[in-house]
Design an enzyme around this catalytic site. Sequence first.
Site, PDB file in Angstrom:
ATOM      1  N   ASN A  98     -34.652 -53.306 -13.442  1.00 40.45           N
ATOM      2  CA  ASN A  98     -35.924 -52.581 -13.398  1.00 40.45           C
ATOM      3  C   ASN A  98     -37.009 -53.570 -13.761  1.00 40.45           C
ATOM      4  O   ASN A  98     -36.946 -54.181 -14.833  1.00 40.45           O
ATOM      5  CB  ASN A  98     -35.884 -51.427 -14.420  1.00 40.45           C
ATOM      6  CG  ASN A  98     -37.256 -50.849 -14.678  1.00 40.45           C
ATOM      7  OD1 ASN A  98     -38.095 -50.822 -13.782  1.00 40.45           O
ATOM      8  ND2 ASN A  98     -37.503 -50.398 -15.887  1.00 40.45           N
ATOM      9  N   GLY A  99     -37.996 -53.729 -12.885  1.00 39.42           N
ATOM     10  CA  GLY A  99     -39.084 -54.673 -13.175  1.00 39.42           C
ATOM     11  C   GLY A  99     -39.473 -55.431 -11.920  1.00 39.42           C
ATOM     12  O   GLY A  99     -39.074 -55.064 -10.815  1.00 39.42           O
TER      13      GLY A  99
END
Length: 609
Positions: A98-99
């Site tokens: 995530n990111g």
Amino acid sequence: MCGIVGYLGSAEASPIVLEGLRKLEYRGYDSAGIATISDGGIRMLRAQGKLVNLEQRLKEQPLIGTRAIGHTRWATHGRPSEINAHPHKAGQIVVVHNGIIENYLELKQMLQHKGHNFSSDTDTEIIAHLIEEHFKQGGGFELAVRHALNEVRGAYAIAVLCEAEPDLLIAAKHGSPLVVGRGADEYFVASDIPAMLAHTRQMIFLEDGEMVIFAPQGLRFCDLAGTTLEKEEKTITWSPLMAEKGGYKHFMLKEIYEQPRAIADTIAGRLRENEGDIYLGDLKLNTQQLAGFEKIFIVACGTSWHAALVGKFYLEKLCRIPVEVDIASEFRYRDPIVNAKTLILVISQSGETADTLAALREAHGKGGKVLCICNVVDSSIARESDGVIYTHAGPEIGVASTKAFTTQLVALLLFALRLGRARNSLSADECRQKMQALVTLPRLLESCLELDGAIEKIARELSAARDFLYLGRGNQYPIALEGALKLKEISYIHAEGYPAGEMKHGPIALIDEQLPVVVIVPDNATFDKVVSNMEEVRARGGRVIVVTSGQGCRLETACESLFCLPEADDDLMPILTSIPMQLLAYHVAVYKGTDVDQPRNLAKSVTVE
Ligand code: M6R
């Protein structure tokens, strides 16, 4: 924004991870996947669309194993598809992420030179290959993860498995959230607490630059140099619903507080300091094409239209090009003058608004080039546009738009800088100055959010008002409109936004002792003029609430309430003044007891004309 979940224990892992992902669907739901590891190696299933599609696949082909990682996706790099769904595998390594990895292009080139082949358009696949590359050089799984993370730039929360060391699960974070859950002889890791609450309330919160190594015999925390860390365990007492909202009472408040992060994500990877220029990967228009436009229309609805009004200030000032702003439902019926030298910039959070889509088609039909600013990858508007500037706000659940609006303003400013450079109306140095201002934005927003308590205090009394007036001038007039829209949308109080100088031409008749007038008056070129307009309100007994900065912070005795914001570049000020507008509307609505996240008669995405 995506959701990740990991499990290591003695139970079958995939149903536990799937259940966890269900609690994180609010973080994104355009595709999902799970990987398990057992003696037979890594097995993986992925599916485009909502989690139910993955669930169906798992029923047909169950994944066996007591260690697993899973992901529910909100696309940032690469359209929503099975190929771009996580987990991503490279050799022995499988990763969920995530990111946003900012230096993924340079890392990809480096890895391609070393013989790595990529199968997706994601930045995440680079992490898997990078870990695999280090793993091949020896030293083991943990060292390979640390080496790789020391090379990536950007934001990440990851969970990783390695076929050669099947007993381990490694997770790490920088800039994206990650929480560890400790059960009885089982361990969890997830982007957010609700994913684990059914199993444990014992949680450990990772900080940036920290890593955790899960093994059947226990947990070990360390930093990216390998130094072991002692971490404090906390007991979570939230109810499951509270947990989904991150402890906030409403999604809207959570999203208001997410703005520093959402804006940092929207800027990430787009500032080219050395070149004094902006990189917008999905623009699909080169410098020569950009320089060739003679006119711009910005077309949108609702809050996105307010962003468009601010965008006109950015584009005309920085690019010296004429800009017209249209409400989408009006644009298509007024036979607008559009040709091949016209750029139509449509703005839509959802990318599905029917009026905006119809305006886009009208513009295309007349031969114009269409760019969009959009928050949802591969939405109808994104697909039909010639190029896209994605905002990276993450999913917005509250019907009242907050973080989507301020990230639209950031996207507009980034585009104005790029166009200004292309048209030579802006030098590299001038562009660099704006970039330096932009990187301070998340910190400035944090201090605007500190006004929350003081705004809540005045909201109770103001919630009894029947009408509100919002005044602003120049690039703050759209924020006055947005403040009024936020208030009426969620509190059902009638409110109007007006250009401050125009008040005397009519609305002044409304002013009496009952009428709250919110005056947005940052310390800029029109400060004195707006203060005079404010005095006109005071002279007629109106209740003046001031949102200001700099010398305006001395106006305390001249109004009922004053909110002082940090000083900033005038182009950033509309982003800062938006925060008190959102908080005021939110707290007034809470006192009125309305349904803040799902106000009556409204829908998050308006797909009818
Ligand atoms: O998804 P869009 O940005 O195209 O939506 C446009 C409007 O419907 C939307 O901004 C609406 O005004 C919001 N609920 C405002 O908070």
